[in-house]
Design a protein around this motif. Structure first.
Motif, short mmCIF file in Angstrom:
data_model
loop_
_atom_site.label_atom_id
_atom_site.label_comp_id
_atom_site.label_asym_id
_atom_site.label_seq_id
_atom_site.Cartn_x
_atom_site.Cartn_y
_atom_site.Cartn_z
N SER A 175 24.95 8.81 -26.63
CA SER A 175 24.90 7.72 -25.47
C SER A 175 25.49 6.46 -25.95
CB SER A 175 23.53 7.63 -25.12
OG SER A 175 22.82 7.05 -26.25
N ASN A 176 25.83 6.46 -27.47
CA ASN A 176 26.24 5.14 -27.91
C ASN A 176 27.32 4.63 -27.20
OD1 ASN A 176 26.06 3.07 -29.75
ND2 ASN A 176 27.59 3.74 -30.88
N ARG A 177 28.32 5.14 -26.77
CA ARG A 177 29.70 4.65 -26.22
C ARG A 177 29.77 5.26 -24.76
NH1 ARG A 177 33.45 1.86 -29.84
NH2 ARG A 177 32.50 1.78 -31.74
N GLN A 178 29.04 6.31 -24.50
CA GLN A 178 29.51 6.93 -23.06
C GLN A 178 28.26 6.20 -22.14
OE1 GLN A 178 30.01 11.21 -22.82
NE2 GLN A 178 30.61 11.26 -25.05
N ILE A 194 17.10 -14.00 -22.70
CA ILE A 194 17.23 -13.05 -23.76
C ILE A 194 16.67 -13.20 -25.21
CG2 ILE A 194 18.92 -11.70 -24.74
CD1 ILE A 194 20.78 -11.94 -22.57
N ALA A 195 16.96 -14.61 -25.54
CA ALA A 195 16.23 -15.09 -26.79
C ALA A 195 14.95 -15.01 -27.08
CB ALA A 195 16.86 -16.50 -27.27
N GLY A 196 14.10 -15.58 -25.89
CA GLY A 196 12.83 -15.28 -25.85
C GLY A 196 12.22 -13.80 -25.90
N TYR A 197 12.68 -13.03 -25.27
CA TYR A 197 12.34 -11.97 -25.29
C TYR A 197 12.69 -11.00 -26.39
CZ TYR A 197 11.91 -6.85 -23.70
OH TYR A 197 11.60 -5.65 -23.57
N PHE A 198 13.56 -11.25 -27.26
CA PHE A 198 13.83 -10.48 -28.42
C PHE A 198 13.35 -10.98 -29.43
CE2 PHE A 198 17.07 -8.17 -26.05
CZ PHE A 198 17.14 -6.95 -26.71
N SER A 199 12.91 -12.29 -29.44
CA SER A 199 12.04 -13.05 -30.50
C SER A 199 10.58 -12.45 -30.50
CB SER A 199 11.89 -14.72 -30.12
OG SER A 199 13.20 -15.11 -30.60
N ASP A 212 16.18 -2.05 -20.72
CA ASP A 212 17.23 -1.30 -21.16
C ASP A 212 18.02 -1.86 -22.31
OD1 ASP A 212 19.37 0.72 -20.57
OD2 ASP A 212 20.46 -1.21 -20.29
N LEU A 213 18.24 -3.07 -22.40
CA LEU A 213 18.95 -3.84 -23.49
C LEU A 213 18.22 -3.68 -24.76
CD1 LEU A 213 21.36 -5.63 -24.25
CD2 LEU A 213 20.07 -7.58 -23.96
N LEU A 214 16.77 -3.66 -24.92
CA LEU A 214 16.10 -3.53 -26.07
C LEU A 214 16.25 -2.01 -26.59
CD1 LEU A 214 13.90 -4.56 -28.21
CD2 LEU A 214 12.31 -3.83 -26.54
N ALA A 215 16.29 -1.08 -25.70
CA ALA A 215 16.41 0.21 -25.89
C ALA A 215 17.77 0.56 -26.67
CB ALA A 215 16.42 1.22 -24.77
N ARG A 216 18.93 0.07 -26.09
CA ARG A 216 20.32 0.17 -26.65
C ARG A 216 20.23 -0.54 -27.91
NH1 ARG A 216 24.29 1.20 -22.26
NH2 ARG A 216 23.33 1.28 -20.34
#
Length: 258
Positions: free
Chosen positions: A209-212, A41-46, A131-135
């Motif tokens: 979509s933030n909490r649903q 996760i760290a590498g991807y988001f960096s 998906d995590l990046l989009a959120r």
């Protein structure tokens, strides 16, 4: 001949530019005890331009969040020295960072508890990084809008209604409260702030979509239908107008209160 001047930046100027860009990157703290997941996760988001810091225990996370002051925290639920849910409650006392739970615990009860406590999203492993990046981007955009709203007057009057964006309350101008679900409020607030500008269904899907869970155009249409029934009860037809081929807009004028 007059001396020529190079347009290249000096090493000092380049270093300053690099430092400024680094300082402006959005700060992310990953709280995860599994080194493989954390590194992935760290590498991807960096690579996506985030300034990433890592912690593998609650104790490390507490110190790191106070020092770094992140915009966003990815938080595992099961950690070596305690429960991520408990940390999420603590964080509310000294941090305004968004929280996305990233965990293997995938029961409905865990998901509900996480979102009701402090979480903005609840993502289960194995992690879909796109998906995590989009959120993440959706949440950070939403937080930015909320901060901008907080700097202005938070109450808006439209027809016989008054909405308080900070307190998340809707009432008639006579003071009679109108109870809304979280999704209904978020959708109505977006329409009120647009003040007659049409909003597409795709945009409104992102808003609610933030909490649903799974949100699509039918979810948006259902929320609009419920809102219309509640607002029609206050004898004000046409509050939410359908814009053919696009989505919806506020059908009456909104005025931000001084």
């Amino acid at each position: 001949m007059a001396p020529t001047h190079s347009s290249k930046a000096s090493p000092g100027e380049m270093a300053t530019t690099t430092e400024t860009a680094a300082a402006n990157r959005e700060r992310l703290v990953i709280v995860e005890d599994d080194p493989i997941t954390r590194t992935m996760i760290a590498g991807y988001f960096s690579d996506q331009g985030f300034r990433v810091e890592e912690a593998e225990t609650l104790a490390e996370a507490r110190r790191l969040v106070r020092r770094v002051k992140p915009e966003l925290i990815f938080l595992d639920v099961v950690l070596p020295d305690g429960d991520g849910f408990e940390l999420a409650k603590e964080l509310q006392g000294f941090s305004d960072a968004g929280i996305i739970f990233v965990t293997r615990r995938d029961t409905d009860i865990d998901r509900i508890v996480g979102l009701e406590l402090a979480g903005d999203h609840y993502v289960t492993k194995p992690v879909n990084l796109r998906d995590l990046l989009a959120r993440t981007r959706s949440l950070l955009r939403r937080r930015k809008i909320e901060r901008e709203t907080a700097r202005r007057s938070t109450t808006i009057t439209f027809g016989p209604f008054m909405i308080d964006l900070l307190r998340r309350e809707l009432a008639t101008i006579n003071g009679d409260p109108i109870r809304l679900t979280r999704g209904e409020f978020d959708l109505l607030a977006a329409l009120v702030e647009s003040n007659g500008r049409p909003l597409s269904r795709d945009y409104l899907i992102e808003v609610v979509s933030n909490r649903q869970g799974d949100v699509d155009a039918r979810t948006v249409d259902a929320l609009v239908a419920r809102l219309r029934r509640k607002l029609l009860g206050a004898s004000e037809p046409g509050v939410i107008a359908t814009v053919s081929g696009i989505g919806y807009k506020l059908g009456i004028v909104a005025e931000r209160n001084a």
